[in-house]
Design an enzyme around this catalytic site. Structure first.
Site, PDB file in Angstrom:
ATOM      1  N   HIS A  51       2.013  -5.685  -8.304  1.00 32.88           N
ATOM      2  CA  HIS A  51       2.107  -5.203  -6.933  1.00 32.88           C
ATOM      3  C   HIS A  51       1.847  -3.689  -6.871  1.00 32.88           C
ATOM      4  O   HIS A  51       1.124  -3.206  -5.995  1.00 32.88           O
ATOM      5  CB  HIS A  51       3.500  -5.530  -6.369  1.00 32.88           C
ATOM      6  CG  HIS A  51       3.592  -5.384  -4.879  1.00 32.88           C
ATOM      7  ND1 HIS A  51       3.462  -6.445  -4.023  1.00 32.88           N
ATOM      8  CD2 HIS A  51       3.786  -4.300  -4.098  1.00 32.88           C
ATOM      9  CE1 HIS A  51       3.586  -6.025  -2.768  1.00 32.88           C
ATOM     10  NE2 HIS A  51       3.776  -4.719  -2.789  1.00 32.88           N
ATOM     11  N   HIS A 101       0.583  -9.132  -0.363  1.00 32.58           N
ATOM     12  CA  HIS A 101       1.586  -9.302   0.693  1.00 32.58           C
ATOM     13  C   HIS A 101       1.480 -10.653   1.355  1.00 32.58           C
ATOM     14  O   HIS A 101       2.251 -10.971   2.260  1.00 32.58           O
ATOM     15  CB  HIS A 101       1.463  -8.199   1.739  1.00 32.58           C
ATOM     16  CG  HIS A 101       2.344  -7.067   1.402  1.00 32.58           C
ATOM     17  ND1 HIS A 101       3.445  -6.718   2.125  1.00 32.58           N
ATOM     18  CD2 HIS A 101       2.317  -6.258   0.339  1.00 32.58           C
ATOM     19  CE1 HIS A 101       4.050  -5.709   1.536  1.00 32.58           C
ATOM     20  NE2 HIS A 101       3.381  -5.406   0.442  1.00 32.58           N
ATOM     21  N   ASP A 155       8.369   1.373   6.207  1.00 28.30           N
ATOM     22  CA  ASP A 155       8.929   1.232   4.863  1.00 28.30           C
ATOM     23  C   ASP A 155      10.177   2.088   4.695  1.00 28.30           C
ATOM     24  O   ASP A 155      11.096   1.731   3.975  1.00 28.30           O
ATOM     25  CB  ASP A 155       7.903   1.665   3.808  1.00 28.30           C
ATOM     26  CG  ASP A 155       6.981   0.519   3.423  1.00 28.30           C
ATOM     27  OD1 ASP A 155       7.372  -0.654   3.611  1.00 28.30           O
ATOM     28  OD2 ASP A 155       5.875   0.799   2.934  1.00 28.30           O
ATOM     29  N   ASP A 181      -0.644  -1.481  -4.778  1.00 28.99           N
ATOM     30  CA  ASP A 181      -0.082  -0.515  -3.843  1.00 28.99           C
ATOM     31  C   ASP A 181      -0.632   0.874  -4.049  1.00 28.99           C
ATOM     32  O   ASP A 181      -0.980   1.553  -3.099  1.00 28.99           O
ATOM     33  CB  ASP A 181       1.404  -0.381  -4.135  1.00 28.99           C
ATOM     34  CG  ASP A 181       2.225  -1.071  -3.122  1.00 28.99           C
ATOM     35  OD1 ASP A 181       1.651  -1.670  -2.214  1.00 28.99           O
ATOM     36  OD2 ASP A 181       3.448  -1.010  -3.264  1.00 28.99           O
ATOM     37  N   ARG A 234      13.338   0.331   6.467  1.00 25.52           N
ATOM     38  CA  ARG A 234      13.757  -1.050   6.192  1.00 25.52           C
ATOM     39  C   ARG A 234      15.085  -1.138   5.461  1.00 25.52           C
ATOM     40  O   ARG A 234      15.702  -2.195   5.434  1.00 25.52           O
ATOM     41  CB  ARG A 234      12.669  -1.821   5.459  1.00 25.52           C
ATOM     42  CG  ARG A 234      12.288  -1.220   4.143  1.00 25.52           C
ATOM     43  CD  ARG A 234      10.953  -1.779   3.702  1.00 25.52           C
ATOM     44  NE  ARG A 234      11.122  -2.957   2.881  1.00 25.52           N
ATOM     45  CZ  ARG A 234      10.117  -3.729   2.489  1.00 25.52           C
ATOM     46  NH1 ARG A 234       8.906  -3.475   2.906  1.00 25.52           N
ATOM     47  NH2 ARG A 234      10.327  -4.739   1.708  1.00 25.52           N
ATOM     48  N   HIS A 249       7.248  -7.612   6.483  1.00 28.52           N
ATOM     49  CA  HIS A 249       6.180  -6.916   5.757  1.00 28.52           C
ATOM     50  C   HIS A 249       5.270  -7.858   4.975  1.00 28.52           C
ATOM     51  O   HIS A 249       4.289  -7.419   4.399  1.00 28.52           O
ATOM     52  CB  HIS A 249       6.773  -5.880   4.784  1.00 28.52           C
ATOM     53  CG  HIS A 249       7.459  -4.730   5.458  1.00 28.52           C
ATOM     54  ND1 HIS A 249       6.973  -3.445   5.419  1.00 28.52           N
ATOM     55  CD2 HIS A 249       8.596  -4.670   6.189  1.00 28.52           C
ATOM     56  CE1 HIS A 249       7.782  -2.645   6.089  1.00 28.52           C
ATOM     57  NE2 HIS A 249       8.775  -3.357   6.570  1.00 28.52           N
ATOM     58  N   ASP A 271      -0.181  -3.791   5.997  1.00 25.05           N
ATOM     59  CA  ASP A 271       0.413  -4.742   5.048  1.00 25.05           C
ATOM     60  C   ASP A 271      -0.368  -6.049   4.958  1.00 25.05           C
ATOM     61  O   ASP A 271      -0.550  -6.599   3.881  1.00 25.05           O
ATOM     62  CB  ASP A 271       1.862  -5.072   5.452  1.00 25.05           C
ATOM     63  CG  ASP A 271       2.843  -4.021   4.949  1.00 25.05           C
ATOM     64  OD1 ASP A 271       2.430  -3.164   4.145  1.00 25.05           O
ATOM     65  OD2 ASP A 271       4.012  -4.075   5.360  1.00 25.05           O
ATOM     66  N   HIS A 283      -1.308   3.386   3.432  1.00 32.01           N
ATOM     67  CA  HIS A 283      -1.045   3.235   4.865  1.00 32.01           C
ATOM     68  C   HIS A 283      -1.616   4.402   5.666  1.00 32.01           C
ATOM     69  O   HIS A 283      -2.121   4.223   6.773  1.00 32.01           O
ATOM     70  CB  HIS A 283       0.460   3.111   5.115  1.00 32.01           C
ATOM     71  CG  HIS A 283       0.979   1.734   4.848  1.00 32.01           C
ATOM     72  ND1 HIS A 283       0.709   0.666   5.662  1.00 32.01           N
ATOM     73  CD2 HIS A 283       1.731   1.238   3.840  1.00 32.01           C
ATOM     74  CE1 HIS A 283       1.272  -0.424   5.180  1.00 32.01           C
ATOM     75  NE2 HIS A 283       1.903  -0.109   4.068  1.00 32.01           N
ATOM     76  N   TRP A 286       0.868  -1.167   0.000  1.00 31.21           N
ATOM     77  CA  TRP A 286       0.000   0.000   0.000  1.00 31.21           C
ATOM     78  C   TRP A 286       0.900   1.209   0.000  1.00 31.21           C
ATOM     79  O   TRP A 286       1.344   1.607   1.057  1.00 31.21           O
ATOM     80  CB  TRP A 286      -0.851   0.109   1.256  1.00 31.21           C
ATOM     81  CG  TRP A 286      -1.876  -0.934   1.500  1.00 31.21           C
ATOM     82  CD1 TRP A 286      -2.006  -1.674   2.618  1.00 31.21           C
ATOM     83  CD2 TRP A 286      -2.978  -1.316   0.657  1.00 31.21           C
ATOM     84  NE1 TRP A 286      -3.102  -2.485   2.512  1.00 31.21           N
ATOM     85  CE2 TRP A 286      -3.716  -2.291   1.323  1.00 31.21           C
ATOM     86  CE3 TRP A 286      -3.407  -0.919  -0.615  1.00 31.21           C
ATOM     87  CZ2 TRP A 286      -4.851  -2.880   0.778  1.00 31.21           C
ATOM     88  CZ3 TRP A 286      -4.520  -1.525  -1.143  1.00 31.21           C
ATOM     89  CH2 TRP A 286      -5.229  -2.476  -0.456  1.00 31.21           C
ATOM     90  N   HIS A 335       1.810  -0.097  10.701  1.00 32.00           N
ATOM     91  CA  HIS A 335       2.195  -0.452   9.323  1.00 32.00           C
ATOM     92  C   HIS A 335       1.872  -1.908   8.976  1.00 32.00           C
ATOM     93  O   HIS A 335       1.317  -2.202   7.915  1.00 32.00           O
ATOM     94  CB  HIS A 335       3.692  -0.207   9.156  1.00 32.00           C
ATOM     95  CG  HIS A 335       4.137  -0.311   7.740  1.00 32.00           C
ATOM     96  ND1 HIS A 335       4.101   0.755   6.867  1.00 32.00           N
ATOM     97  CD2 HIS A 335       4.588  -1.353   7.019  1.00 32.00           C
ATOM     98  CE1 HIS A 335       4.517   0.368   5.678  1.00 32.00           C
ATOM     99  NE2 HIS A 335       4.838  -0.910   5.737  1.00 32.00           N
TER     100      HIS A 335
END
Ligand code: NAG
Ligand code: NAG
Ligand code: NAG
Ligand code: NAG
Length: 460
Positions: free
Chosen positions: A197, A174, A89, A201, A92, A104, A168, A32, A27, A164
């Site tokens: 994806h 995911h 995100d 997202d 990471r 995630h 996810d 998010h 996302w 978060h």
């Protein structure tokens, strides 16, 4: 802005002579933040001030403005959850957080949407045990609970991760490892090359923001409980729409209920149901042992015994055992059940299907197959890299100088009535965002306020 910038951050990695543009997080940031905003709207009144204190501890509690917490919260919340929603995100790739990348997502080794969705299936999960988004939701909830009121720094970090990861786990891609959650599945959307994806997202949400009816640019009447939590963000009208049409916020008594009226997103399998599942597993294990003993006896020429005919074959028993050997219910409890919640969302990959079946027939769509042909090791890249192989630079040349994209001849177009149109009509994205928001609020309400907290903490 939020959406555009979430599409192309980070470095480029060259492979196959194509441009890999890593990014495409779960996302995108907007998704998010929308989830966090919906959650914030559903927090009980005394919960948000506690969370705000965790995120931004008052430097000197004794000299605090007495007007602050009490008065202010009625007209303006002391802080917002949206700004921290995409933090996980951002970190990471930074030192010290590299090992959080696998948290995630989750994927079963044998999962292959849209033809066969298993969760987890006979060979279990990819990756290290408990190193996935479902375990992380439980772990961060526990960490937040443990640090509440004692370790502000740890509580803040756990809260940021939790906000978060709950998001996810509501993004269907995911929950599958296939083509790194669709990052390696090239498609076009509105004529532009991207991947599956990224469609989920960001592009579906970006489109949803564009088609929000203009009446939602104005504050919702009679829905102050929504309006105080909006910050003038680009997605405010979309949140109003979800709240009004989905949850019936600002809807008059005569106008009927919202679309989500009958949904019970916070329920979990009961302790009895989970116990029954555990018993089934234990008995399956026992069957394996018994079958092996019988097999060995038979092999030694001692005979199978009288009731051999009623026993399943060793193969059948092993098969059954494999299918029940996962103990993913350990992540679930009475009040918090990421595995049970995710199972339904994962199923959408095949049932909706989120994973378009046509994709597997498009010769140039799947990156791993391309990579194999060229002897490239790209396909070994971990799911978590979330590379956006748009080959964007290359394919922008398909757009002529006026900037109008030409349809890519080899790739599957997803902005069609059959795919994106159905998603819009069914309110699938809105439902997932709302579901994530409600569950996040439910967890935070239970931890911080409510009578639930004792219950949730004992079951953690
Ligand atoms: C609190 O609010 C009142 C009225 O709104 C105001 O008169 C007062 O100065 C405020 N106190 C502080 C410490 O800001
Ligand atoms: C769970 O959280 C603790 C910290 O609270 C951490 O040390 C541990 O590695 C986490 N485990 C997993 C599997 O995420
Ligand atoms: C906004 O307009 C749509 C139709 O375009 C309508 O369905 C919806 O109820 C309206 N929302 C509000 C809050 O008036
Ligand atoms: C660009 O594509 C559009 C649509 O295909 C076409 O109408 C236009 O003439 C093209 N322009 C150029 C410069 O090729």
């Amino acid at each position: 802005m939020l959406i555009a910038s979430s599409l192309y951050p980070c470095v480029a990695v060259a492979c196959l002579g194509l441009a890999y543009l890593p990014s495409a997080y779960a996302w995108g940031a907007a998704g998010h933040e929308i989830i966090a905003t919906i959650a914030q709207i559903h927090l009980e009144p005394d919960v948000l001030p506690v969370l705000c204190d965790i995120l931004d501890p008052p430097s000197n509690p004794s000299s605090q403005d007495p007007n602050d917490s009490a008065h202010l919260s009625a007209s303006r919340p002391p802080c917002h959850l949206a700004p921290i929603a995409a933090w996980a995100d951002k970190v990471r790739r930074t030192p010290g957080y590299g090992n959080t990348a696998p948290l995630h997502y989750v994927g079963a080794l044998d999962d292959s949407p849209s033809s066969s969705c298993v969760f987890p299936g006979s060979r279990g999960w990819a990756g290290r045990r408990d190193n996935n988004v479902l375990a992380a939701v439980t772990n961060k909830t526990r960490a937040l609970f443990g640090a509440l009121g004692s370790d502000a720094e740890e509580a803040a970090e756990a809260l940021k991760f939790l906000v978060h990861f709950v998001g996810d786990m509501h993004m269907p891609l995911h929950l599958t490892g296939k083509e790194r959650g669709g990052n390696g599945a090239r498609v076009t959307f509105d004529g532009r090359v991207t991947n599956l994806h990224t469609v989920w997202d960001s592009l579906l949400i970006a489109h949803a923001l564009r088609i929000v009816p203009s009446n939602y640019t104005l504050p919702l009447e009679d829905a102050a409980g929504v309006e105080v939590h909006l910050r003038g963000a680009i997605y405010d009208p979309y949140v109003r729409r979800i709240m009004h049409e989905g949850f019936g916020a600002g809807v008059g008594p005569s106008e009927g209920a919202g679309r989500f009226e009958d949904d019970r997103w916070l329920s979990c399998p009961t302790e009895e149901e989970r116990a029954a599942a555990r018993r089934a597993k234990r008995s399956a294990v026992w069957d394996v042992i018994v079958s092996m003993l019988r097999f060995i006896r038979g092999w030694l020429g001692l005979g199978y015994g009288d009731n051999a005919g009623t026993m399943p074959s060793l193969g059948q028993v092993l098969e059954r055992w494999w299918h029940t050997t996962g103990d993913e219910e350990r992540w679930d409890s009475d009040g918090l059940c990421p595995y049970a919640w995710a199972r339904e969302i994962h199923e959408l990959n095949c049932a909706f299907p989120v994973w378009p079946p046509e994709l597997d027939e498009h010769p140039s769509a799947l990156l791993s197959e391309l990579a194999e042909e060229h002897g490239c090791s790209c396909s070994d890249e971990a799911h978590d890299e979330h590379h956006l192989n748009t080959a964007a630079e290359h394919d922008d040349m398909h757009a002529n100088s006026s900037g109008t994209p030409r349809p890519h001849p080899d790739l599957l177009e997803l902005d069609t009535p059959r795919y994106a149109g159905r998603i819009r009509k069914r309110w699938l994205v809105e439902r997932l965002l709302a579901m994530a928001g409600i569950r996040l609020a439910g967890i935070l309400n239970a931890l911080v306020a409510g009578d639930e907290s004792a219950h949730l903490s004992t079951s953690l």
